[in-house]
Design a protein around this motif. Structure first.
Motif, PDB file in Angstrom:
ATOM      1  N   GLY A  44       0.797  -1.230   0.000  1.00 31.69           N
ATOM      2  CA  GLY A  44       0.000   0.000   0.000  1.00 31.69           C
ATOM      3  C   GLY A  44       0.817   1.261   0.000  1.00 31.69           C
ATOM      4  N   ARG A  45       2.118   1.196  -0.302  1.00 32.96           N
ATOM      5  CA  ARG A  45       2.988   2.372  -0.318  1.00 32.96           C
ATOM      6  C   ARG A  45       3.763   2.408  -1.624  1.00 32.96           C
ATOM      7  NH1 ARG A  45       3.688   4.675   4.690  1.00 32.96           N
ATOM      8  NH2 ARG A  45       5.783   5.441   4.215  1.00 32.96           N
ATOM      9  N   GLY A 163      -4.219  18.437   2.312  1.00 32.56           N
ATOM     10  CA  GLY A 163      -3.826  18.691   0.938  1.00 32.56           C
ATOM     11  C   GLY A 163      -3.006  17.585   0.300  1.00 32.56           C
ATOM     12  N   LEU A 164      -2.414  17.949  -0.847  1.00 32.56           N
ATOM     13  CA  LEU A 164      -1.641  16.981  -1.621  1.00 32.56           C
ATOM     14  C   LEU A 164      -0.423  16.482  -0.862  1.00 32.56           C
ATOM     15  CD1 LEU A 164      -1.535  15.610  -4.403  1.00 32.56           C
ATOM     16  CD2 LEU A 164      -0.120  17.525  -5.197  1.00 32.56           C
ATOM     17  N   ILE A 165       0.191  17.370  -0.029  1.00 29.27           N
ATOM     18  CA  ILE A 165       1.366  16.953   0.742  1.00 29.27           C
ATOM     19  C   ILE A 165       0.977  15.875   1.755  1.00 29.27           C
ATOM     20  CG2 ILE A 165       3.069  17.726   2.428  1.00 29.27           C
ATOM     21  CD1 ILE A 165       3.210  20.360   1.003  1.00 29.27           C
ATOM     22  N   GLY A 166      -0.154  16.061   2.428  1.00 32.37           N
ATOM     23  CA  GLY A 166      -0.604  15.067   3.387  1.00 32.37           C
ATOM     24  C   GLY A 166      -0.951  13.751   2.721  1.00 32.37           C
ATOM     25  N   LEU A 167      -1.556  13.820   1.551  1.00 30.84           N
ATOM     26  CA  LEU A 167      -1.888  12.592   0.821  1.00 30.84           C
ATOM     27  C   LEU A 167      -0.620  11.858   0.391  1.00 30.84           C
ATOM     28  CD1 LEU A 167      -4.658  12.203  -1.821  1.00 30.84           C
ATOM     29  CD2 LEU A 167      -2.372  11.419  -2.366  1.00 30.84           C
ATOM     30  N   THR A 169       2.497  12.047   1.696  1.00 30.72           N
ATOM     31  CA  THR A 169       3.236  11.479   2.821  1.00 30.72           C
ATOM     32  C   THR A 169       2.524  10.256   3.401  1.00 30.72           C
ATOM     33  OG1 THR A 169       2.171  13.099   4.275  1.00 30.72           O
ATOM     34  CG2 THR A 169       4.341  13.663   3.430  1.00 30.72           C
ATOM     35  N   GLU A 170       1.201  10.216   3.277  1.00 28.69           N
ATOM     36  CA  GLU A 170       0.449   9.054   3.758  1.00 28.69           C
ATOM     37  C   GLU A 170       0.886   7.771   3.054  1.00 28.69           C
ATOM     38  OE1 GLU A 170      -2.574   6.985   5.908  1.00 28.69           O
ATOM     39  OE2 GLU A 170      -1.716   8.994   6.174  1.00 28.69           O
TER      40      GLU A 170
END
Length: 304
Positions: A44-45, A163-167, A169-170
């Motif tokens: 999943g990464r 935002g996109l950064i949080g998505l 890094t997830e």
């Protein structure tokens, strides 16, 4: 046949490649939307940062996943991602189709729609993306995932508020955070020296305290000293040093016990600068016993 999908539904894909198109109406107050794709492994990464395909990295190193330029269509604006499913290596288990709203909430985008097309351009599925709370600034609109020897598509609409950064890094993308703001610059010594040379004051005092005695002769306290506002020194003429500000005299101390002080009579200035003559001494009056009548004629003399 085009499938109208709802959140959580899935369909099988019989296409070797697909194009996912995000479409919305660009009206006043609606943020711009960007499409992106994440290539995820069985855990999943992402396997590396190269597995994130978006507007700043529009092509995967394999060339099998591509971000296309944004286009204006009859329904509004469209941003697209193409995926060659048949050629992807076995290390890619899923491809997430994402959307970001330039750090703005998706609650402002009322008609976001994801359309999935096959390699020939025929629509396969339509999904109206509705965020759960409206505060999300990034969404996973859907995902392409392996099922046996083929691929399937699932409608999601899963949101992220950072935002996109949080998505990114997830799912294991390394994001460079902004460094601390630089320190505020200090005073420029060159500019300060130039101001001193030109005669400009480098700093102006706020006030000047006038000294005053702390107690009267009898020991009683005096009122607080007067605060006199200071004026900046005027620039000197022709390079001469500025004149010192005038000294303000201190107020006279209050007399003891509050009685007024005796005022001295002013000296009388003599006329023309000559000293005045002292007043003449007063003449004593004659005693009443020393009074005598003047000589009288015979007619007033007493007869004997």
């Amino acid at each position: 046949m085009t499938h109208a999908m709802v959140k959580g539904s899935n369909i099988p894909l019989n296409a070797s490649g697909v194009r996912a198109v995000l479409r919305w109406s660009p009206v006043a107050g609606v943020p711009d939307v960007d499409a992106s794709a994440l290539l995820l492994g069985p855990d999943g990464r992402v396997r590396s940062d190269a597995d994130f395909v978006f507007y700043n990295q529009p092509r995967h190193p394999s060339g099998l996943v591509r971000h296309l330029p944004k286009q204006r269509v009859a329904e509004g604006l469209a941003d697209s991602v193409e995926v060659d499913l048949a050629a992807l290596d076995a290390g890619v288990d899923r491809v997430a189709i994402c959307a970001s709203a330039d750090e703005s909430p998706f609650g402002l985008v009322s008609d976001l729609r994801l359309t999935l097309h096959d390699a020939g351009g025929e629509p396969l599925a339509v999904f109206d993306v509705v965020p759960d709370t409206g505060s999300e600034s990034a969404l996973i609109c859907g995902e392409l995932y392996r099922r046996g020897e083929g691929w399937k598509f699932r409608a999601l609409g899963q949101g992220y508020v950072n935002g996109l950064i949080g998505l990114a890094t997830e799912f294991g993308i390394s994001v460079d955070e902004d460094g601390p703001a630089p320190d505020a610059p200090g005073p420029d010594p060159v500019a300060s020296h130039a101001r001193q040379t030109a005669g400009e004051p480098t700093s102006v005092p706020q006030s000047v305290s006038v000294p005053a005695p702390t107690a009267a002769p009898d020991g009683y306290p005096l009122p607080a000293p007067t605060q006199v506002p200071a004026r900046p020194l005027a620039p000197p003429a022709y390079g001469y040093p500025p004149a010192e500000p005038p000294t303000v005299p201190a107020p006279a101390p209050a007399p003891a016990y509050g009685y007024p002080q005796t005022q001295q009579a002013p000296l009388t200035v003599p006329a023309y600068g000559y000293p005045q003559a002292p007043p003449p001494p007063s003449q004593p009056l004659a005693s009443p016993t020393a009074f005598a009548l003047p000589p009288q004629g015979p007619q007033f003399q007493e007869r004997r």
